[in-house]
Design a protein around this motif. Sequence first.
Motif, short mmCIF file in Angstrom:
data_model
loop_
_atom_site.label_atom_id
_atom_site.label_comp_id
_atom_site.label_asym_id
_atom_site.label_seq_id
_atom_site.Cartn_x
_atom_site.Cartn_y
_atom_site.Cartn_z
N HIS A 219 0.83 -1.21 0.00
CA HIS A 219 0.00 0.00 0.00
C HIS A 219 0.87 1.27 0.00
O HIS A 219 0.63 2.19 -0.78
N ILE A 220 1.88 1.30 0.86
CA ILE A 220 2.74 2.49 0.94
C ILE A 220 3.52 2.66 -0.36
O ILE A 220 3.69 3.77 -0.86
N ALA A 221 4.00 1.53 -0.91
CA ALA A 221 4.77 1.62 -2.16
C ALA A 221 3.91 2.20 -3.28
O ALA A 221 4.36 3.03 -4.07
N ILE A 222 2.63 1.78 -3.33
CA ILE A 222 1.74 2.27 -4.40
C ILE A 222 1.34 3.73 -4.14
O ILE A 222 1.47 4.58 -5.02
N LYS A 223 0.86 4.00 -2.93
CA LYS A 223 0.29 5.32 -2.66
C LYS A 223 1.35 6.40 -2.49
O LYS A 223 1.20 7.53 -2.96
N GLU A 224 2.40 6.10 -1.75
CA GLU A 224 3.40 7.12 -1.45
C GLU A 224 4.52 7.14 -2.48
O GLU A 224 5.31 8.08 -2.52
N LYS A 225 4.62 6.08 -3.26
CA LYS A 225 5.69 5.96 -4.29
C LYS A 225 7.07 6.18 -3.69
O LYS A 225 7.95 6.79 -4.30
N LYS A 226 7.22 5.71 -2.47
CA LYS A 226 8.52 5.84 -1.80
C LYS A 226 9.06 4.43 -1.54
O LYS A 226 8.28 3.49 -1.38
N PRO A 227 10.38 4.30 -1.48
CA PRO A 227 10.94 2.96 -1.27
C PRO A 227 10.47 2.31 0.03
O PRO A 227 10.45 2.95 1.08
N VAL A 228 10.10 1.05 -0.09
CA VAL A 228 9.70 0.25 1.07
C VAL A 228 10.72 -0.88 1.17
O VAL A 228 11.00 -1.55 0.18
N ILE A 303 20.03 2.12 0.14
CA ILE A 303 18.77 2.29 -0.60
C ILE A 303 18.37 3.75 -0.61
O ILE A 303 17.95 4.30 -1.63
N GLN A 304 18.53 4.40 0.55
CA GLN A 304 18.14 5.82 0.62
C GLN A 304 18.97 6.67 -0.34
O GLN A 304 18.45 7.57 -0.99
N SER A 305 20.26 6.37 -0.42
CA SER A 305 21.08 7.21 -1.30
C SER A 305 20.78 6.92 -2.77
O SER A 305 20.91 7.77 -3.63
N LYS A 306 20.33 5.68 -3.05
CA LYS A 306 20.02 5.30 -4.44
C LYS A 306 18.62 5.77 -4.85
O LYS A 306 18.42 6.30 -5.93
N ARG A 307 17.63 5.59 -3.93
CA ARG A 307 16.23 5.80 -4.32
C ARG A 307 15.54 6.94 -3.60
O ARG A 307 14.37 7.21 -3.86
N GLY A 308 16.22 7.59 -2.67
CA GLY A 308 15.62 8.74 -1.98
C GLY A 308 14.91 8.37 -0.69
O GLY A 308 14.98 7.23 -0.22
N GLU A 309 14.18 9.34 -0.15
CA GLU A 309 13.53 9.21 1.17
C GLU A 309 12.70 7.94 1.27
O GLU A 309 11.92 7.62 0.38
N LEU A 310 12.85 7.21 2.38
CA LEU A 310 12.17 5.93 2.53
C LEU A 310 10.71 6.12 2.94
O LEU A 310 10.37 7.08 3.64
N GLY A 311 9.85 5.18 2.50
CA GLY A 311 8.44 5.24 2.86
C GLY A 311 8.10 4.34 4.04
O GLY A 311 7.29 4.69 4.88
N LEU A 312 8.73 3.17 4.08
CA LEU A 312 8.42 2.21 5.16
C LEU A 312 9.55 1.18 5.25
O LEU A 312 10.15 0.82 4.24
N VAL A 313 9.81 0.75 6.49
CA VAL A 313 10.74 -0.36 6.69
C VAL A 313 9.98 -1.44 7.46
O VAL A 313 9.21 -1.12 8.37
N VAL A 314 10.16 -2.70 7.07
CA VAL A 314 9.49 -3.81 7.74
C VAL A 314 10.54 -4.83 8.18
O VAL A 314 11.50 -5.09 7.44
N PHE A 351 8.72 2.30 11.05
CA PHE A 351 9.39 1.01 11.03
C PHE A 351 8.42 -0.02 11.64
O PHE A 351 8.12 0.03 12.82
N VAL A 352 7.92 -0.92 10.79
CA VAL A 352 7.00 -1.96 11.25
C VAL A 352 7.80 -3.21 11.61
O VAL A 352 8.48 -3.79 10.75
N VAL A 353 7.73 -3.60 12.87
CA VAL A 353 8.48 -4.76 13.33
C VAL A 353 7.48 -5.82 13.79
O VAL A 353 6.62 -5.55 14.64
N LEU A 354 7.56 -7.00 13.20
CA LEU A 354 6.64 -8.07 13.58
C LEU A 354 7.18 -8.81 14.81
O LEU A 354 8.39 -8.90 14.99
N ALA A 355 6.25 -9.27 15.64
CA ALA A 355 6.67 -9.95 16.87
C ALA A 355 5.70 -11.08 17.20
O ALA A 355 4.50 -10.98 16.94
N GLN A 356 6.27 -12.15 17.74
CA GLN A 356 5.45 -13.31 18.15
C GLN A 356 4.86 -13.06 19.53
O GLN A 356 5.48 -12.41 20.36
#
Length: 437
Positions: A219-228, A303-314, A351-356
């Motif tokens: 969703h973030i990649a499509i809507k914000e067009k920022k690197p995920v 990635i940031q230096s190659k593609r610019g401001e980040l949209g989301l990290v998982v 930054f979305v971090v998954l946890a058990q």
Amino acid sequence: MNDNHLPPTNIEAEEAILGGILLDPKAITIVADILPVEAFSISTHQQIYKAALLLHHKDKQVDLMTVSTWLSDHKLLEKVGGTTKLAQLLNRTVSAVNIDRYSLLVLDKYQRRRLIAAGHEIVDLGYDTAIELETVFDFAESKLFALTTDKKDKFTTEPINDCLADIFNELEQGSLPLFSTGLTDLDSLIGGLTKQDLIIVAARPSMGKSWFACYLANHIAIKEKKPVVFFSAEMSRKQLTKRFLAMHTGIDSQRLMNNVIYEDEMDSLVNGLSNLAELPIEINDTPAEQLTPAKIRSELRKIQSKRGELGLVVLDYIQKLGDRAAGNRAQVIGKYSGACKDIAKQFNVPFVVLAQINRGVESQSNKRPAMASLKDSGDIEQDGDLLLMLYRDEYYKSDTEDNGVMEVIVGKNRNGATGTCKVLFDPSVGAFCDYTS
Ligand SMILES: Nc1ncnc2c1ncn2[C@@H]1O[C@H](COP(=O)(O)OP(=O)(O)OP(=O)(O)O)[C@@H](O)[C@H]1O
């Protein structure tokens, strides 16, 4: 190699710039944003330039008279060599026409001095065997990266006045510091995914955490067009890509995993492949034991230096990281969650971090997780700005009325309310949508 080890400087260019500033009131407006005070190599030059900058920032005219008066008022005129020094600078300068070119010459030498200083620090660290090699590499890389990119340390102490200016600009533009999740009820509860926030998505195994993360990433990649950037310590790059493909094609993910495609699905497959190929999604499947915070930072920097401001990290998922046989897991996980929060701040990204979640919830009557349910939780709940816990009734009861429904329980929300909302979830293709629709 410079045999006499004198730091690189360009005194003539520094003098020409200062002369230009004293001669032409417009000159400071050209250089103020290019040259920091430290770009001048001599302390007297720094002091004169600092006086000019201070006057400029107070919207005062900058010329020989105003600069010498300011220096005299602040008992600094004699220290910089008196009016004779200022007159000398002025006399050597015919005009301020080339001041931007001179600034680049001075900046070049300044960057070289910074490079040399960073080099010395890196050499010292190299000798210090008490510091872990990984920490040394991380430090060395970030030092060099700071030189080649931003050139300015983001995390310096700043007067509140400067922060207010930034806030005013943001308010004026009305730009949101957060990204919508695309799920209306969830957005009404949490506002969205806020930059610099550590967002913990926790659930029992197979509840749908990875799917939820894929949904947000897509969703973030499509809507914000920022690197995920998706760090998948859990699934391989291929498996994760097939999940994204299932989302884009509507083809059952299980069949994609087994490479089983029906003939009438070929068009959807081709469309899905081409849509997915356009998205700025980056997948890193470094094995969990090698995926350290230093490695994550290093990848994000690239990635940031190659593609610019980040949209989301998982990150999928936190308890998988580090030496799983090591004694105090809570302490280890706490170290990772603290580092993840730092990364969110450093890269100005949610930054979305998954946890058990602990098996403990299984013995509760309503089975819904609460904040205390996080497995090896360490400081996860403290470090997290937002804690989303996922629950599906059908996971426990096949005859539930809530078939195809996922509850998102907001257990902690630093920026707003807690509560629960429902979303519709199809685990065969990872589709999420509003419950009310
Ligand atoms: N093709 C499919 N059809 C139906 N259900 C599926 C399909 N693929 C996956 N699922 C379901 O999706 C759930 C797994 O989702 P997901 O991997 O996102 O969970 P998770 O919480 O990340 O689990 P884990 O912690 O074990 O990785 C399981 O309940 C599984 O049965």
